[in-house]
Design a protein around this motif. Structure first.
Motif, PDB file in Angstrom:
ATOM      1  N   GLU A  75       0.834  -1.201   0.000  1.00 12.02           N
ATOM      2  CA  GLU A  75       0.000   0.000   0.000  1.00 12.02           C
ATOM      3  C   GLU A  75       0.872   1.254   0.000  1.00 12.02           C
ATOM      4  O   GLU A  75       0.619   2.209  -0.740  1.00 12.02           O
ATOM      5  CB  GLU A  75      -0.911  -0.022   1.232  1.00 12.02           C
ATOM      6  CG  GLU A  75      -1.898   1.107   1.287  1.00 12.02           C
ATOM      7  CD  GLU A  75      -2.792   1.028   2.515  1.00 12.02           C
ATOM      8  OE1 GLU A  75      -3.200   2.112   2.986  1.00 12.02           O
ATOM      9  OE2 GLU A  75      -3.074  -0.074   3.006  1.00 12.02           O
ATOM     10  N   VAL A  76       1.910   1.250   0.823  1.00 12.20           N
ATOM     11  CA  VAL A  76       2.840   2.389   0.883  1.00 12.20           C
ATOM     12  C   VAL A  76       3.518   2.585  -0.468  1.00 12.20           C
ATOM     13  O   VAL A  76       3.586   3.706  -0.983  1.00 12.20           O
ATOM     14  CB  VAL A  76       3.895   2.182   1.999  1.00 12.20           C
ATOM     15  CG1 VAL A  76       5.031   3.183   1.870  1.00 12.20           C
ATOM     16  CG2 VAL A  76       3.249   2.287   3.370  1.00 12.20           C
ATOM     17  N   MET A  77       4.009   1.514  -1.054  1.00 11.79           N
ATOM     18  CA  MET A  77       4.712   1.619  -2.336  1.00 11.79           C
ATOM     19  C   MET A  77       3.793   2.082  -3.460  1.00 11.79           C
ATOM     20  O   MET A  77       4.193   2.885  -4.297  1.00 11.79           O
ATOM     21  CB  MET A  77       5.367   0.285  -2.684  1.00 11.79           C
ATOM     22  CG  MET A  77       6.543  -0.035  -1.821  1.00 11.79           C
ATOM     23  SD  MET A  77       7.258  -1.599  -2.309  1.00 11.79           S
ATOM     24  CE  MET A  77       8.698  -1.640  -1.267  1.00 11.79           C
ATOM     25  N   LYS A  78       2.583   1.584  -3.457  1.00 13.67           N
ATOM     26  CA  LYS A  78       1.620   1.979  -4.490  1.00 13.67           C
ATOM     27  C   LYS A  78       1.302   3.468  -4.390  1.00 13.67           C
ATOM     28  O   LYS A  78       1.199   4.168  -5.391  1.00 13.67           O
ATOM     29  CB  LYS A  78       0.339   1.154  -4.336  1.00 13.67           C
ATOM     30  CG  LYS A  78      -0.673   1.396  -5.419  1.00 13.67           C
ATOM     31  CD  LYS A  78      -1.871   0.477  -5.245  1.00 13.67           C
ATOM     32  CE  LYS A  78      -2.891   0.715  -6.327  1.00 13.67           C
ATOM     33  NZ  LYS A  78      -4.050  -0.167  -6.191  1.00 13.67           N
ATOM     34  N   PHE A  79       1.174   3.971  -3.158  1.00 11.35           N
ATOM     35  CA  PHE A  79       0.854   5.377  -2.952  1.00 11.35           C
ATOM     36  C   PHE A  79       2.079   6.269  -3.195  1.00 11.35           C
ATOM     37  O   PHE A  79       2.001   7.281  -3.892  1.00 11.35           O
ATOM     38  CB  PHE A  79       0.338   5.593  -1.522  1.00 11.35           C
ATOM     39  CG  PHE A  79       0.015   7.028  -1.214  1.00 11.35           C
ATOM     40  CD1 PHE A  79      -1.219   7.560  -1.566  1.00 11.35           C
ATOM     41  CD2 PHE A  79       0.932   7.850  -0.578  1.00 11.35           C
ATOM     42  CE1 PHE A  79      -1.512   8.884  -1.294  1.00 11.35           C
ATOM     43  CE2 PHE A  79       0.651   9.183  -0.307  1.00 11.35           C
ATOM     44  CZ  PHE A  79      -0.585   9.690  -0.663  1.00 11.35           C
ATOM     45  N   SER A  80       3.202   5.893  -2.602  1.00 15.26           N
ATOM     46  CA  SER A  80       4.380   6.769  -2.607  1.00 15.26           C
ATOM     47  C   SER A  80       5.238   6.653  -3.856  1.00 15.26           C
ATOM     48  O   SER A  80       5.929   7.604  -4.216  1.00 15.26           O
ATOM     49  CB  SER A  80       5.251   6.467  -1.387  1.00 15.26           C
ATOM     50  OG  SER A  80       4.554   6.718  -0.207  1.00 15.26           O
ATOM     51  N   GLY A  81       5.218   5.496  -4.501  1.00 13.72           N
ATOM     52  CA  GLY A  81       6.064   5.290  -5.674  1.00 13.72           C
ATOM     53  C   GLY A  81       5.967   6.395  -6.715  1.00 13.72           C
ATOM     54  O   GLY A  81       6.981   7.011  -7.069  1.00 13.72           O
ATOM     55  N   PRO A  82       4.761   6.697  -7.201  1.00 12.25           N
ATOM     56  CA  PRO A  82       4.642   7.760  -8.205  1.00 12.25           C
ATOM     57  C   PRO A  82       5.041   9.141  -7.667  1.00 12.25           C
ATOM     58  O   PRO A  82       5.528   9.981  -8.413  1.00 12.25           O
ATOM     59  CB  PRO A  82       3.150   7.755  -8.552  1.00 12.25           C
ATOM     60  CG  PRO A  82       2.654   6.417  -8.141  1.00 12.25           C
ATOM     61  CD  PRO A  82       3.499   5.997  -6.980  1.00 12.25           C
ATOM     62  N   ARG A  83       4.874   9.370  -6.390  1.00 15.64           N
ATOM     63  CA  ARG A  83       5.195  10.665  -5.789  1.00 15.64           C
ATOM     64  C   ARG A  83       6.694  10.870  -5.601  1.00 15.64           C
ATOM     65  O   ARG A  83       7.156  11.990  -5.439  1.00 15.64           O
ATOM     66  CB  ARG A  83       4.464  10.812  -4.459  1.00 15.64           C
ATOM     67  CG  ARG A  83       2.972  11.013  -4.664  1.00 15.64           C
ATOM     68  CD  ARG A  83       2.182  10.778  -3.384  1.00 15.64           C
ATOM     69  NE  ARG A  83       0.769  11.050  -3.591  1.00 15.64           N
ATOM     70  CZ  ARG A  83      -0.083  10.213  -4.150  1.00 15.64           C
ATOM     71  NH1 ARG A  83       0.319   9.032  -4.571  1.00 15.64           N
ATOM     72  NH2 ARG A  83      -1.353  10.539  -4.294  1.00 15.64           N
ATOM     73  N   LEU A  84       7.454   9.774  -5.610  1.00 10.92           N
ATOM     74  CA  LEU A  84       8.904   9.885  -5.464  1.00 10.92           C
ATOM     75  C   LEU A  84       9.511  10.743  -6.558  1.00 10.92           C
ATOM     76  O   LEU A  84      10.530  11.387  -6.348  1.00 10.92           O
ATOM     77  CB  LEU A  84       9.553   8.503  -5.503  1.00 10.92           C
ATOM     78  CG  LEU A  84       9.615   7.725  -4.215  1.00 10.92           C
ATOM     79  CD1 LEU A  84      10.274   6.375  -4.449  1.00 10.92           C
ATOM     80  CD2 LEU A  84      10.315   8.464  -3.114  1.00 10.92           C
ATOM     81  N   LEU A  85       8.898  10.753  -7.712  1.00  8.44           N
ATOM     82  CA  LEU A  85       9.402  11.547  -8.828  1.00  8.44           C
ATOM     83  C   LEU A  85       9.527  13.018  -8.460  1.00  8.44           C
ATOM     84  O   LEU A  85      10.431  13.710  -8.920  1.00  8.44           O
ATOM     85  CB  LEU A  85       8.497  11.363 -10.049  1.00  8.44           C
ATOM     86  CG  LEU A  85       9.027  11.859 -11.370  1.00  8.44           C
ATOM     87  CD1 LEU A  85      10.367  11.221 -11.693  1.00  8.44           C
ATOM     88  CD2 LEU A  85       8.053  11.555 -12.483  1.00  8.44           C
ATOM     89  N   PHE A  86       8.646  13.500  -7.596  1.00 15.56           N
ATOM     90  CA  PHE A  86       8.681  14.905  -7.178  1.00 15.56           C
ATOM     91  C   PHE A  86       9.675  15.157  -6.049  1.00 15.56           C
ATOM     92  O   PHE A  86      10.136  16.271  -5.865  1.00 15.56           O
ATOM     93  CB  PHE A  86       7.287  15.366  -6.731  1.00 15.56           C
ATOM     94  CG  PHE A  86       6.264  15.259  -7.832  1.00 15.56           C
ATOM     95  CD1 PHE A  86       6.298  16.121  -8.913  1.00 15.56           C
ATOM     96  CD2 PHE A  86       5.299  14.272  -7.798  1.00 15.56           C
ATOM     97  CE1 PHE A  86       5.379  16.015  -9.942  1.00 15.56           C
ATOM     98  CE2 PHE A  86       4.365  14.159  -8.815  1.00 15.56           C
ATOM     99  CZ  PHE A  86       4.408  15.027  -9.897  1.00 15.56           C
TER     100      PHE A  86
END
Length: 99
Positions: A75-86
């Motif tokens: 759940e953490v990876m699914k949520f945070s993964g795309p946001r890591l780009l920022f």
């Protein structure tokens, strides 16, 4: 930097992003649930039998996370993964290249 250390830094950031956005924690602070998850993830990385030859967890033949923790970390990876780009674009690009 070692692979395990990089993995730890990445999971630290992902859990901080998740906790900050989902649990409304203060910046760089974690709720108890997320602290527990972070400690668990670090422990799993410390005892990874593959060490520096470690692959991505999603590609690993051994799934060492307990079922409840596996659900939480996904759940953490699914949520945070795309946001890591920022937050860390260079780190994301390196991760994509490694994969």
């Amino acid at each position: 930097m070692s692979r395990i250390k990089r993995e730890k830094e990445t999971i630290d950031l992902m859990i901080k992003i998740y906790c900050n956005k989902k649990h409304k924690s203060k910046k760089n602070e974690l709720c108890n649930e997320c602290k527990e998850l972070l400690e668990y993830a670090h422990k799993r990385l410390d005892f990874c039998k593959f060490g520096e030859e470690k692959k991505f967890c999603s590609k690993c033949p051994i799934h060492c996370y307990k079922k409840d923790m596996k659900i939480k970390i996904k759940e953490v990876m699914k949520f945070s993964g795309p946001r890591l780009l920022f937050y860390r674009p260079v780190q994301v690009i390196k991760h994509i290249i490694e994969k």
